[in-house]
Design a protein around this motif. Sequence first.
Motif, PDB file in Angstrom:
ATOM      1  N   VAL A 141       0.839  -1.199   0.000  1.00  0.00           N
ATOM      2  CA  VAL A 141       0.000   0.000   0.000  1.00  0.00           C
ATOM      3  C   VAL A 141       0.873   1.247   0.000  1.00  0.00           C
ATOM      4  CG1 VAL A 141      -1.689   1.330   1.322  1.00  0.00           C
ATOM      5  CG2 VAL A 141      -1.981  -1.134   1.061  1.00  0.00           C
ATOM      6  N   ASP A 142       1.911   1.261   0.838  1.00  0.00           N
ATOM      7  CA  ASP A 142       2.836   2.387   0.854  1.00  0.00           C
ATOM      8  C   ASP A 142       3.564   2.521  -0.474  1.00  0.00           C
ATOM      9  OD1 ASP A 142       2.364   3.239   3.531  1.00  0.00           O
ATOM     10  OD2 ASP A 142       3.699   1.678   4.284  1.00  0.00           O
ATOM     11  N   ALA A 143       4.001   1.405  -1.037  1.00  0.00           N
ATOM     12  CA  ALA A 143       4.732   1.438  -2.299  1.00  0.00           C
ATOM     13  C   ALA A 143       3.863   2.012  -3.417  1.00  0.00           C
ATOM     14  CB  ALA A 143       5.224   0.042  -2.666  1.00  0.00           C
ATOM     15  N   TYR A 144       2.582   1.639  -3.425  1.00  0.00           N
ATOM     16  CA  TYR A 144       1.679   2.175  -4.446  1.00  0.00           C
ATOM     17  C   TYR A 144       1.498   3.683  -4.257  1.00  0.00           C
ATOM     18  CZ  TYR A 144      -2.396   3.008  -7.358  1.00  0.00           C
ATOM     19  OH  TYR A 144      -3.244   3.514  -8.321  1.00  0.00           O
ATOM     20  N   ALA A 145       1.326   4.113  -3.027  1.00  0.00           N
ATOM     21  CA  ALA A 145       1.142   5.546  -2.769  1.00  0.00           C
ATOM     22  C   ALA A 145       2.384   6.338  -3.148  1.00  0.00           C
ATOM     23  CB  ALA A 145       0.789   5.765  -1.300  1.00  0.00           C
ATOM     24  N   ILE A 146       3.550   5.787  -2.907  1.00  0.00           N
ATOM     25  CA  ILE A 146       4.793   6.466  -3.292  1.00  0.00           C
ATOM     26  C   ILE A 146       4.895   6.548  -4.815  1.00  0.00           C
ATOM     27  CG2 ILE A 146       7.316   6.243  -3.302  1.00  0.00           C
ATOM     28  CD1 ILE A 146       6.983   5.000  -0.440  1.00  0.00           C
ATOM     29  N   ALA A 147       4.532   5.464  -5.504  1.00  0.00           N
ATOM     30  CA  ALA A 147       4.532   5.484  -6.971  1.00  0.00           C
ATOM     31  C   ALA A 147       3.551   6.531  -7.489  1.00  0.00           C
ATOM     32  CB  ALA A 147       4.173   4.101  -7.511  1.00  0.00           C
ATOM     33  N   ARG A 148       2.439   6.663  -6.801  1.00  0.00           N
ATOM     34  CA  ARG A 148       1.440   7.663  -7.184  1.00  0.00           C
ATOM     35  C   ARG A 148       1.995   9.073  -7.005  1.00  0.00           C
ATOM     36  NH1 ARG A 148      -4.602   8.188  -4.427  1.00  0.00           N
ATOM     37  NH2 ARG A 148      -5.209  10.083  -5.557  1.00  0.00           N
ATOM     38  N   ARG A 149       2.644   9.314  -5.882  1.00  0.00           N
ATOM     39  CA  ARG A 149       3.247  10.639  -5.658  1.00  0.00           C
ATOM     40  C   ARG A 149       4.278  10.950  -6.739  1.00  0.00           C
ATOM     41  NH1 ARG A 149       6.044  11.071  -0.042  1.00  0.00           N
ATOM     42  NH2 ARG A 149       7.508   9.668  -1.076  1.00  0.00           N
ATOM     43  N   ASN A 150       5.100   9.963  -7.078  1.00  0.00           N
ATOM     44  CA  ASN A 150       6.107  10.165  -8.111  1.00  0.00           C
ATOM     45  C   ASN A 150       5.470  10.453  -9.467  1.00  0.00           C
ATOM     46  OD1 ASN A 150       8.142   9.736  -6.251  1.00  0.00           O
ATOM     47  ND2 ASN A 150       8.398   7.565  -6.777  1.00  0.00           N
ATOM     48  N   TYR A 151       4.332   9.805  -9.735  1.00  0.00           N
ATOM     49  CA  TYR A 151       3.608  10.068 -10.992  1.00  0.00           C
ATOM     50  C   TYR A 151       3.202  11.538 -11.074  1.00  0.00           C
ATOM     51  CZ  TYR A 151      -0.506  10.432 -13.992  1.00  0.00           C
ATOM     52  OH  TYR A 151      -1.431  10.848 -14.930  1.00  0.00           O
ATOM     53  N   TYR A 152       2.685  12.075  -9.981  1.00  0.00           N
ATOM     54  CA  TYR A 152       2.259  13.468  -9.998  1.00  0.00           C
ATOM     55  C   TYR A 152       3.443  14.410 -10.195  1.00  0.00           C
ATOM     56  CZ  TYR A 152      -2.282  11.925  -8.139  1.00  0.00           C
ATOM     57  OH  TYR A 152      -3.499  11.326  -7.959  1.00  0.00           O
ATOM     58  N   TYR A 153       4.551  14.136  -9.546  1.00  0.00           N
ATOM     59  CA  TYR A 153       5.733  14.963  -9.755  1.00  0.00           C
ATOM     60  C   TYR A 153       6.183  14.913 -11.218  1.00  0.00           C
ATOM     61  CZ  TYR A 153       6.835  15.948  -4.795  1.00  0.00           C
ATOM     62  OH  TYR A 153       6.828  16.416  -3.501  1.00  0.00           O
ATOM     63  N   ALA A 166       0.806  20.474  -7.702  1.00  0.00           N
ATOM     64  CA  ALA A 166       1.831  19.733  -6.964  1.00  0.00           C
ATOM     65  C   ALA A 166       2.608  20.616  -5.992  1.00  0.00           C
ATOM     66  CB  ALA A 166       2.806  19.068  -7.935  1.00  0.00           C
ATOM     67  N   ARG A 167       2.595  21.931  -6.227  1.00  0.00           N
ATOM     68  CA  ARG A 167       3.330  22.847  -5.356  1.00  0.00           C
ATOM     69  C   ARG A 167       2.519  24.120  -5.149  1.00  0.00           C
ATOM     70  NH1 ARG A 167       8.874  25.316  -7.576  1.00  0.00           N
ATOM     71  NH2 ARG A 167       7.338  26.290  -8.955  1.00  0.00           N
ATOM     72  N   ARG A 168       2.316  24.494  -3.896  1.00  0.00           N
ATOM     73  CA  ARG A 168       1.587  25.717  -3.587  1.00  0.00           C
ATOM     74  C   ARG A 168       2.426  26.947  -3.933  1.00  0.00           C
ATOM     75  NH1 ARG A 168       1.087  23.480   1.809  1.00  0.00           N
ATOM     76  NH2 ARG A 168       2.340  25.289   2.410  1.00  0.00           N
ATOM     77  N   ARG A 169       1.792  28.090  -3.918  1.00  0.00           N
ATOM     78  CA  ARG A 169       2.506  29.339  -4.200  1.00  0.00           C
ATOM     79  C   ARG A 169       3.618  29.611  -3.204  1.00  0.00           C
ATOM     80  NH1 ARG A 169      -2.186  33.757  -5.894  1.00  0.00           N
ATOM     81  NH2 ARG A 169      -2.842  32.706  -7.819  1.00  0.00           N
ATOM     82  N   ASP A 170       3.415  29.162  -1.955  1.00  0.00           N
ATOM     83  CA  ASP A 170       4.454  29.388  -0.950  1.00  0.00           C
ATOM     84  C   ASP A 170       5.541  28.326  -0.993  1.00  0.00           C
ATOM     85  OD1 ASP A 170       3.303  27.151   0.176  1.00  0.00           O
ATOM     86  OD2 ASP A 170       2.713  28.104   2.050  1.00  0.00           O
ATOM     87  N   GLY A 171       5.463  27.423  -1.962  1.00  0.00           N
ATOM     88  CA  GLY A 171       6.476  26.394  -2.113  1.00  0.00           C
ATOM     89  C   GLY A 171       6.151  25.084  -1.432  1.00  0.00           C
ATOM     90  N   GLY A 172       5.099  25.055  -0.609  1.00  0.00           N
ATOM     91  CA  GLY A 172       4.712  23.832   0.081  1.00  0.00           C
ATOM     92  C   GLY A 172       4.068  22.823  -0.854  1.00  0.00           C
ATOM     93  N   LYS A 173       3.704  21.689  -0.301  1.00  0.00           N
ATOM     94  CA  LYS A 173       3.110  20.625  -1.099  1.00  0.00           C
ATOM     95  C   LYS A 173       1.729  21.023  -1.612  1.00  0.00           C
ATOM     96  CE  LYS A 173       5.334  17.100   1.768  1.00  0.00           C
ATOM     97  NZ  LYS A 173       5.104  16.028   2.765  1.00  0.00           N
ATOM     98  N   GLY A 174       1.504  20.766  -2.887  1.00  0.00           N
ATOM     99  CA  GLY A 174       0.203  21.009  -3.468  1.00  0.00           C
ATOM    100  C   GLY A 174      -0.760  19.868  -3.211  1.00  0.00           C
ATOM    101  N   GLY A 175      -1.973  20.034  -3.702  1.00  0.00           N
ATOM    102  CA  GLY A 175      -3.029  19.075  -3.431  1.00  0.00           C
ATOM    103  C   GLY A 175      -2.733  17.675  -3.926  1.00  0.00           C
ATOM    104  N   TRP A 176      -2.101  17.557  -5.105  1.00  0.00           N
ATOM    105  CA  TRP A 176      -1.798  16.228  -5.623  1.00  0.00           C
ATOM    106  C   TRP A 176      -0.889  15.464  -4.664  1.00  0.00           C
ATOM    107  CZ3 TRP A 176      -0.266  17.270 -11.440  1.00  0.00           C
ATOM    108  CH2 TRP A 176      -1.438  17.420 -12.207  1.00  0.00           C
ATOM    109  N   ILE A 177       0.119  16.154  -4.153  1.00  0.00           N
ATOM    110  CA  ILE A 177       1.117  15.475  -3.321  1.00  0.00           C
ATOM    111  C   ILE A 177       0.531  15.114  -1.964  1.00  0.00           C
ATOM    112  CG2 ILE A 177       3.427  15.622  -2.343  1.00  0.00           C
ATOM    113  CD1 ILE A 177       3.183  15.614  -5.494  1.00  0.00           C
ATOM    114  N   THR A 178      -0.188  16.037  -1.354  1.00  0.00           N
ATOM    115  CA  THR A 178      -0.787  15.725  -0.057  1.00  0.00           C
ATOM    116  C   THR A 178      -1.841  14.633  -0.203  1.00  0.00           C
ATOM    117  OG1 THR A 178      -2.396  17.537  -0.293  1.00  0.00           O
ATOM    118  CG2 THR A 178      -0.336  18.031   0.868  1.00  0.00           C
TER     119      THR A 178
END
Length: 203
Positions: A141-153, A166-178
């Motif tokens: 489950v973790d491996a799939y979620a990590i692959a998903r995060r990498n897909y968004y990047y 993927a990245r907020r205006r302030d540089g933080g994580k965007g909605g896809w990543i969270t």
Amino acid sequence: MPSVQSIADAILTREGGFVNDPSDPGGATNFGVTIHTMRRLGLDLNGDGRIDTADVRVLSRAQARRIFIDHYFTEPRIGWLPDALHPSVFDMNVNAGRWSIRLLQRLCTDMGFRTAEDGRIGPRTRQNAAAAFAAAPDHMVDAYAIARRNYYYRLADRRPASRKYARRRDGGKGGWITRAEEFMAPQYHLSRAEHAERTGAWD
């Protein structure tokens, strides 16, 4: 494990209400259901003979839940997968279509269970996903979620217009990543510094 209905309700909450972002290839969207999906399903909700933004606006939460369960869980046969994978694969299927299944198929291959990346869950994918999960029930489950995060990047690498997801205006994580990180153990979340390093080459 959560029911399909409760997973669908969680997706509806993540997706929110009506949006029509010109940089989103999905177009007008309500509760995560795009205008393209509504046209594919023939959903002329206001009966005016065409399916347009007005129909997207009047889509109800209950209608969206039914669409999710019928067309993003039942139709692609996500129920054939190990139960623990249902929440993340279902959520990503709503968010990214067949890529949700292709990522799983690639993960199975990486784990030694060679699987064609065709974006469809058939008997071979069902068998290999079950075998891969049995081989690593505490990690898949973790491996799939990590692959998903990498897909968004990677998607944001290729498509600058999507970087705001993927990245907020302030540089933080965007909605896809969270969103991807909701489905993995906290120990695998990227720190703000790691996220900044990953996105540092973006404009």
